[in-house]
Design a protein around this motif. Structure first.
Motif, PDB file in Angstrom:
ATOM      1  N   TRP A  51      19.139  -5.900 -10.837  1.00  0.00           N
ATOM      2  CA  TRP A  51      17.875  -5.597 -10.170  1.00  0.00           C
ATOM      3  C   TRP A  51      16.735  -6.045 -11.083  1.00  0.00           C
ATOM      4  O   TRP A  51      16.751  -5.751 -12.295  1.00  0.00           O
ATOM      5  CB  TRP A  51      17.733  -4.107  -9.864  1.00  0.00           C
ATOM      6  CG  TRP A  51      18.542  -3.676  -8.685  1.00  0.00           C
ATOM      7  CD1 TRP A  51      19.793  -3.104  -8.683  1.00  0.00           C
ATOM      8  CD2 TRP A  51      18.156  -3.766  -7.302  1.00  0.00           C
ATOM      9  NE1 TRP A  51      20.210  -2.854  -7.402  1.00  0.00           N
ATOM     10  CE2 TRP A  51      19.221  -3.245  -6.533  1.00  0.00           C
ATOM     11  CE3 TRP A  51      17.022  -4.235  -6.638  1.00  0.00           C
ATOM     12  CZ2 TRP A  51      19.191  -3.166  -5.139  1.00  0.00           C
ATOM     13  CZ3 TRP A  51      16.994  -4.161  -5.258  1.00  0.00           C
ATOM     14  CH2 TRP A  51      18.060  -3.634  -4.522  1.00  0.00           C
ATOM     15  N   TYR A  52      15.755  -6.758 -10.469  1.00  0.00           N
ATOM     16  CA  TYR A  52      14.601  -7.248 -11.195  1.00  0.00           C
ATOM     17  C   TYR A  52      13.334  -6.755 -10.520  1.00  0.00           C
ATOM     18  O   TYR A  52      13.302  -6.537  -9.303  1.00  0.00           O
ATOM     19  CB  TYR A  52      14.543  -8.788 -11.194  1.00  0.00           C
ATOM     20  CG  TYR A  52      15.598  -9.470 -12.013  1.00  0.00           C
ATOM     21  CD1 TYR A  52      16.803  -9.849 -11.434  1.00  0.00           C
ATOM     22  CD2 TYR A  52      15.387  -9.756 -13.359  1.00  0.00           C
ATOM     23  CE1 TYR A  52      17.780 -10.496 -12.179  1.00  0.00           C
ATOM     24  CE2 TYR A  52      16.354 -10.405 -14.107  1.00  0.00           C
ATOM     25  CZ  TYR A  52      17.546 -10.772 -13.507  1.00  0.00           C
ATOM     26  OH  TYR A  52      18.504 -11.416 -14.250  1.00  0.00           O
ATOM     27  N   ARG A  53      12.295  -6.657 -11.330  1.00  0.00           N
ATOM     28  CA  ARG A  53      10.957  -6.371 -10.821  1.00  0.00           C
ATOM     29  C   ARG A  53      10.082  -7.583 -11.098  1.00  0.00           C
ATOM     30  O   ARG A  53      10.176  -8.210 -12.167  1.00  0.00           O
ATOM     31  CB  ARG A  53      10.382  -5.144 -11.533  1.00  0.00           C
ATOM     32  CG  ARG A  53       8.911  -4.926 -11.265  1.00  0.00           C
ATOM     33  CD  ARG A  53       8.364  -3.741 -12.010  1.00  0.00           C
ATOM     34  NE  ARG A  53       6.907  -3.695 -11.856  1.00  0.00           N
ATOM     35  CZ  ARG A  53       6.209  -2.581 -11.767  1.00  0.00           C
ATOM     36  NH1 ARG A  53       6.813  -1.400 -11.831  1.00  0.00           N
ATOM     37  NH2 ARG A  53       4.898  -2.626 -11.632  1.00  0.00           N
ATOM     38  N   GLN A  54       9.212  -7.920 -10.131  1.00  0.00           N
ATOM     39  CA  GLN A  54       8.267  -9.012 -10.321  1.00  0.00           C
ATOM     40  C   GLN A  54       6.891  -8.571  -9.862  1.00  0.00           C
ATOM     41  O   GLN A  54       6.697  -8.226  -8.691  1.00  0.00           O
ATOM     42  CB  GLN A  54       8.708 -10.276  -9.568  1.00  0.00           C
ATOM     43  CG  GLN A  54       7.859 -11.499  -9.886  1.00  0.00           C
ATOM     44  CD  GLN A  54       8.375 -12.766  -9.242  1.00  0.00           C
ATOM     45  OE1 GLN A  54       8.792 -12.748  -8.078  1.00  0.00           O
ATOM     46  NE2 GLN A  54       8.365 -13.877  -9.974  1.00  0.00           N
ATOM     47  N   ASP A  55       5.925  -8.574 -10.776  1.00  0.00           N
ATOM     48  CA  ASP A  55       4.537  -8.310 -10.428  1.00  0.00           C
ATOM     49  C   ASP A  55       3.884  -9.623 -10.011  1.00  0.00           C
ATOM     50  O   ASP A  55       4.320 -10.703 -10.438  1.00  0.00           O
ATOM     51  CB  ASP A  55       3.813  -7.683 -11.612  1.00  0.00           C
ATOM     52  CG  ASP A  55       4.328  -6.273 -11.884  1.00  0.00           C
ATOM     53  OD1 ASP A  55       5.028  -6.072 -12.888  1.00  0.00           O
ATOM     54  OD2 ASP A  55       4.040  -5.387 -11.063  1.00  0.00           O
ATOM     55  N   LEU A  62      15.625  -4.847 -14.676  1.00  0.00           N
ATOM     56  CA  LEU A  62      15.625  -3.382 -14.596  1.00  0.00           C
ATOM     57  C   LEU A  62      17.021  -2.827 -14.897  1.00  0.00           C
ATOM     58  O   LEU A  62      17.173  -1.930 -15.719  1.00  0.00           O
ATOM     59  CB  LEU A  62      15.191  -2.934 -13.201  1.00  0.00           C
ATOM     60  CG  LEU A  62      13.776  -3.291 -12.776  1.00  0.00           C
ATOM     61  CD1 LEU A  62      13.556  -2.914 -11.311  1.00  0.00           C
ATOM     62  CD2 LEU A  62      12.755  -2.606 -13.670  1.00  0.00           C
ATOM     63  N   LEU A  64      13.511   5.323 -11.074  1.00  0.00           N
ATOM     64  CA  LEU A  64      14.375   4.356 -10.415  1.00  0.00           C
ATOM     65  C   LEU A  64      15.827   4.636 -10.755  1.00  0.00           C
ATOM     66  O   LEU A  64      16.167   4.909 -11.909  1.00  0.00           O
ATOM     67  CB  LEU A  64      14.025   2.929 -10.846  1.00  0.00           C
ATOM     68  CG  LEU A  64      12.608   2.449 -10.569  1.00  0.00           C
ATOM     69  CD1 LEU A  64      12.422   1.044 -11.111  1.00  0.00           C
ATOM     70  CD2 LEU A  64      12.287   2.502  -9.095  1.00  0.00           C
ATOM     71  N   LEU A 102       4.550   1.650  -9.568  1.00  0.00           N
ATOM     72  CA  LEU A 102       5.815   1.048  -9.140  1.00  0.00           C
ATOM     73  C   LEU A 102       5.612  -0.044  -8.094  1.00  0.00           C
ATOM     74  O   LEU A 102       6.562  -0.708  -7.691  1.00  0.00           O
ATOM     75  CB  LEU A 102       6.760   2.116  -8.570  1.00  0.00           C
ATOM     76  CG  LEU A 102       7.347   3.080  -9.592  1.00  0.00           C
ATOM     77  CD1 LEU A 102       8.249   4.094  -8.885  1.00  0.00           C
ATOM     78  CD2 LEU A 102       8.141   2.351 -10.659  1.00  0.00           C
ATOM     79  N   ALA A 152       5.314  -3.407  -6.642  1.00  0.00           N
ATOM     80  CA  ALA A 152       5.789  -4.705  -7.146  1.00  0.00           C
ATOM     81  C   ALA A 152       6.758  -5.256  -6.106  1.00  0.00           C
ATOM     82  O   ALA A 152       7.037  -4.606  -5.092  1.00  0.00           O
ATOM     83  CB  ALA A 152       6.502  -4.550  -8.484  1.00  0.00           C
ATOM     84  N   THR A 153       7.304  -6.446  -6.382  1.00  0.00           N
ATOM     85  CA  THR A 153       8.403  -6.961  -5.576  1.00  0.00           C
ATOM     86  C   THR A 153       9.698  -6.773  -6.357  1.00  0.00           C
ATOM     87  O   THR A 153       9.762  -7.093  -7.548  1.00  0.00           O
ATOM     88  CB  THR A 153       8.195  -8.436  -5.226  1.00  0.00           C
ATOM     89  OG1 THR A 153       6.999  -8.580  -4.456  1.00  0.00           O
ATOM     90  CG2 THR A 153       9.358  -8.976  -4.404  1.00  0.00           C
ATOM     91  N   TYR A 154      10.708  -6.246  -5.692  1.00  0.00           N
ATOM     92  CA  TYR A 154      11.994  -5.966  -6.325  1.00  0.00           C
ATOM     93  C   TYR A 154      13.049  -6.905  -5.748  1.00  0.00           C
ATOM     94  O   TYR A 154      13.166  -7.056  -4.526  1.00  0.00           O
ATOM     95  CB  TYR A 154      12.399  -4.509  -6.094  1.00  0.00           C
ATOM     96  CG  TYR A 154      11.480  -3.556  -6.825  1.00  0.00           C
ATOM     97  CD1 TYR A 154      10.275  -3.146  -6.250  1.00  0.00           C
ATOM     98  CD2 TYR A 154      11.798  -3.090  -8.100  1.00  0.00           C
ATOM     99  CE1 TYR A 154       9.412  -2.305  -6.929  1.00  0.00           C
ATOM    100  CE2 TYR A 154      10.939  -2.244  -8.783  1.00  0.00           C
ATOM    101  CZ  TYR A 154       9.749  -1.860  -8.189  1.00  0.00           C
ATOM    102  OH  TYR A 154       8.893  -1.026  -8.877  1.00  0.00           O
TER     103      TYR A 154
END
Lengths: 114, 113
Positions: free
Chosen positions: A34-38, A46, A61, A83, A85-87
């Motif tokens: 799982w990744y987060r991208q702002d 993550l 999370l 929180l 963001a795009t996941y």
């Protein structure tokens, strides 16, 4: 061909609420990320889930993996604004050439409303 | 320590121009990956290097795309005769070795006009 689907694609939720993002994939895999991208930024890792039944938590999370169902979930508890963001989930599978190869879902754009 | 760096961060090219995008991986990382991320989409794999050897180029969309890593460190992704559909963010990632986690750079946003 490996396919990775996420839902929902867009999620708008109020602060303090709980929600879950789902990630389904079509064939067996070696690992799931799982990744987060702002906006305008790169990918922040993550979680890495390695085996069936794996559960990992960091702050609000929590990610889990069910390899039999080919399903991973990212659960958000008592959401807060930062929180937003795009996941992305991504499935890691060894290619025909022997290298690992990440296949990403289309992403879930999460907006937390104060 | 320093992470993966990419340059330029933004590039505007006229259709038909050639462009070169640079990636500096984390020092000592053997594996290097290039991805293409179209607007509103997840990244898509382009190519993989192990040291200087390009072992997998199955994701390169056409023969206009070429990547190299001649000394097993810095890598360059070159796109010849750019087309509008090449507009995307190009992400580079490196990992210590096979099967280790990939670390992503900030990306280069390419706009072809």
């Amino acid at each position: 061909e490996l396919k990775v689907e996420q839902n929902p694609l867009f999620l708008s939720m109020q602060e303090g609420k709980n929600y879950t993002i789902y990630c389904n994939y079509s064939t067996t895999s070696d690992r799931l990320y799982w990744y987060r991208q702002d906006p305008g930024k790169s990918l922040e890792s993550l979680f890495v889930l390695l085996s069936n039944g794996a559960v990992k938590q960091e702050g609000r999370l929590m990610a889990s993996l069910d390899t039999k169902a080919r399903l991973s979930t990212l659960h958000i508890t008592a959401a807060v604004h930062d929180l937003s963001a795009t996941y992305f989930c991504a499935v890691d599978k060894i290619s025909n050439f022997g290298n690992e190869k990440l296949t990403f879902g289309t992403g879930t754009r999460l907006t937390i409303i104060p | 320590g320093a992470g993966v760096s990419q340059s330029p961060r933004y590039k505007v090219a006229k259709r038909g121009q050639d462009v070169a995008l640079r990636c500096d991986p984390i020092s000592g990382h053997v594996s290097l990956f290039w991805y293409q991320q179209a607007l509103g989409q997840g990244p898509e794999f382009l190519t993989y290097f192990q040291n200087e050897a390009q072992l997998d180029k199955s994701g390169l969309p056409s023969d206009r795309f070429f990547a190299e890593r001649p000394e097993g460190s810095v890598s360059t992704l070159k796109i010849q005769r750019t087309q509008q559909e090449d507009s995307a963010v190009y992400l580079c990632a490196s990992s210590l070795h096979r099967s280790y986690e990939q670390y992503f750079g900030p990306g280069t946003r390419l706009t072809v006009t």
